[in-house]
Design an enzyme around this catalytic site. Sequence first.
Site, PDB file in Angstrom:
ATOM      1  N   GLU A 157      37.808  39.164  33.487  1.00 42.41           N
ATOM      2  CA  GLU A 157      39.030  39.682  34.055  1.00 42.41           C
ATOM      3  C   GLU A 157      40.300  39.431  33.306  1.00 42.41           C
ATOM      4  OE1 GLU A 157      39.796  41.905  37.929  1.00 42.41           O
ATOM      5  OE2 GLU A 157      37.832  41.493  36.896  1.00 42.41           O
ATOM      6  N   GLU A 198      31.128  32.594  42.107  1.00 46.18           N
ATOM      7  CA  GLU A 198      32.429  32.758  41.297  1.00 46.18           C
ATOM      8  C   GLU A 198      33.471  33.238  41.991  1.00 46.18           C
ATOM      9  OE1 GLU A 198      31.459  35.174  37.661  1.00 46.18           O
ATOM     10  OE2 GLU A 198      29.977  33.739  37.268  1.00 46.18           O
ATOM     11  N   ARG A 253      36.408  49.714  33.339  1.00 46.85           N
ATOM     12  CA  ARG A 253      35.113  49.852  33.838  1.00 46.85           C
ATOM     13  C   ARG A 253      35.048  51.767  33.782  1.00 46.85           C
ATOM     14  NH1 ARG A 253      34.830  48.040  38.980  1.00 46.85           N
ATOM     15  NH2 ARG A 253      36.208  46.543  38.946  1.00 46.85           N
ATOM     16  N   LYS A 300      29.733  40.803  46.975  1.00 45.06           N
ATOM     17  CA  LYS A 300      31.171  40.440  47.108  1.00 45.06           C
ATOM     18  C   LYS A 300      31.227  39.966  48.595  1.00 45.06           C
ATOM     19  CE  LYS A 300      32.722  44.727  46.210  1.00 45.06           C
ATOM     20  NZ  LYS A 300      33.725  45.876  46.187  1.00 45.06           N
ATOM     21  N   ARG A 305      39.672  44.539  35.002  1.00 45.28           N
ATOM     22  CA  ARG A 305      38.107  44.145  34.481  1.00 45.28           C
ATOM     23  C   ARG A 305      38.175  44.996  33.034  1.00 45.28           C
ATOM     24  NH1 ARG A 305      32.554  45.289  37.798  1.00 45.28           N
ATOM     25  NH2 ARG A 305      31.023  44.476  36.319  1.00 45.28           N
ATOM     26  N   LYS A 329      36.818  35.482  43.120  1.00 49.78           N
ATOM     27  CA  LYS A 329      36.887  36.844  42.739  1.00 49.78           C
ATOM     28  C   LYS A 329      38.514  37.145  42.471  1.00 49.78           C
ATOM     29  CE  LYS A 329      36.302  41.775  44.331  1.00 49.78           C
ATOM     30  NZ  LYS A 329      36.853  42.146  43.471  1.00 49.78           N
ATOM     31  N   PHE A 332      32.971  36.223  32.679  1.00 48.62           N
ATOM     32  CA  PHE A 332      31.949  35.974  33.549  1.00 48.62           C
ATOM     33  C   PHE A 332      30.352  36.198  33.419  1.00 48.62           C
ATOM     34  CE2 PHE A 332      34.320  39.654  35.389  1.00 48.62           C
ATOM     35  CZ  PHE A 332      33.208  40.702  35.214  1.00 48.62           C
TER      36      PHE A 332
END
Length: 591
Positions: free
Chosen positions: A299, A245, A269, A420, A252, A247, A339
């Site tokens: 996001e 996916e 978060r 990541k 978020r 970034k 996501f």
Amino acid sequence: MLFKELSQYLEKLENITSRNEITTVLAELLDKSDVQSVDKMVYLLQGRVAPIYVPLEFGMADKMVLRAIDSAYGLENGEAARKFKELGDIGEVASYFASEKKIDKHFSVVQVFDALHTIATISGVGSVDIKIEKLATLLQSVDPLSARFVSRIPVGSMRLGFSDMTVLDSLSWMVAQDKSLRKDIERAFNAHPDLGYIAKIVKEKGVEGLEKVKPSVFSPILMARAERLSSGDEIIEKIGECAIEEKLDGFRLQGHYKKSTQEVKLFTRNLEEVTFMYPDVVEGIKKQFDIEEVIFEGEAIAYDTQSGENLPFQITTQRKRKHGIEEKAQELPLKIICFDMLFLNGKSLIDKTYTQRHDLLEKHIKKGKTVEVSTKYTASTGEEIERIFDDAISRGLEGIVAKKLDGTYQAGARGWNWIKFKRSYSAHLDDTIDCLIMGYYFGQGKRTAFGIGAFLIGIYDTEADQYVTVAKIGTGLTDNEWKTLAIQGKKLEADIKPPLYVVDKQLTPDVWIEPEIVVEIKADEITRSTIHTAGRVMKSSKSGSAFDVDVQGYALRFPRLEKFRNDRKPEDVTTLSEIQKMFSMQGKQKE
């Protein structure tokens, strides 16, 4: 339990500098508490009257509490404020004047909690005077030591120096006299991050009772975090064929929706509820989710209404505001790229595979302009991953995230289910690092006007539940950033080094800061250091000094501030294990 007894423990805790001793004292306190009051006691330990994700704040500044102290003890107007200038601690002011009065009442923890909860919920016309009056009444009814802590809670100055993780350790210690149950307790906390709720279950039913703790709508789930790797081949070697996916660089958010009541809540978060900030996202969720209950993550990104293209983070961040919200929503609309789906119609999905969760997203989100499903690619070779990565970079994106196809959602944890892959790790460090400001040093020359000339930053050692240093920063900030840091630092000054900090004596700052301010830092590379404590190992010395460095620590070379991260908690900063991996990646690039 009487609040007076709790206050005696609080006094003991604020004078302890050993994390292990804090853990055992907390365990003793939790063991002595009763089932009916343990949740309320835990909230008070946090300086709150509700779970961290409930937006219930006192709305009381120092001046209001000082007026309450004047009223409680029959002082002339302003006498408490004058004493506050002398002592610098609102709790000590209340205790000083309370000591001159004879208190015959003995309030329980529940009674004090209920009184403070009532104060926090008062709003509307005349609320300031009513809050002051009720706090004064409460102060009149408690002993001097209790008054110290009662007066600190509304202004958020408890500062006992321990984290949520320390409380989880203490619950384990209460049951097993060691930390062996920490992982089981933490697993439940990650799915339902309400410390009071978790403590009450452990107290009443033991750790076995936590097996029934599941996510529920409007109670946020601690967000999963990704590990890092430096190449497509490494990712394939680690997790095999995977989903890729893009970034995205936005906010978020975790969304909660219940169709029957048309209620939506949005959490960041760090568990802050920000629903009111994003009315366009709220309306989009109501229109595009045709299911009874859902928890999802995505996001939020501002976009150009003409071209549909995503806008940079610097523009998206303008939507984070408390005033002029509707006007800015019209001017700069958001879309949320979903996501993950974590909860659906009363059932938790966190133990389902990534593929199953993503399929449910695609199935249950109707087409519209606000809510979209993240673009997903599948890659089975490192070359495919690199190609997707290069395409993402060419379009101005941060990078990509690889996700294990059969991986579960690892709430509150960093794990190899998500990886990541940002710009190539090299001798020049392209990735940023989130750090905690631990203290600051007085300025010289021009900066004497700010009262701050450099600051000490650290990362989080998750194994030890400690913050360890990686850099001292004295350049790269604008005048406004120095001023902002000075103001925030002044509010968070600590009299002694917070117990969770590990700092070499050579780096002792002029002022310690309680763990709260998170900043994003850019640096040229990660190096080794004899004075920074991140990853440093000490051994007994055969020479004259008490200790010698066995393994050097990690440090940032040429660090500079990118931005303040108000959306992150101290526990969310970059971890020692991440720094160790990034350092290792640098070495591979240099070979």
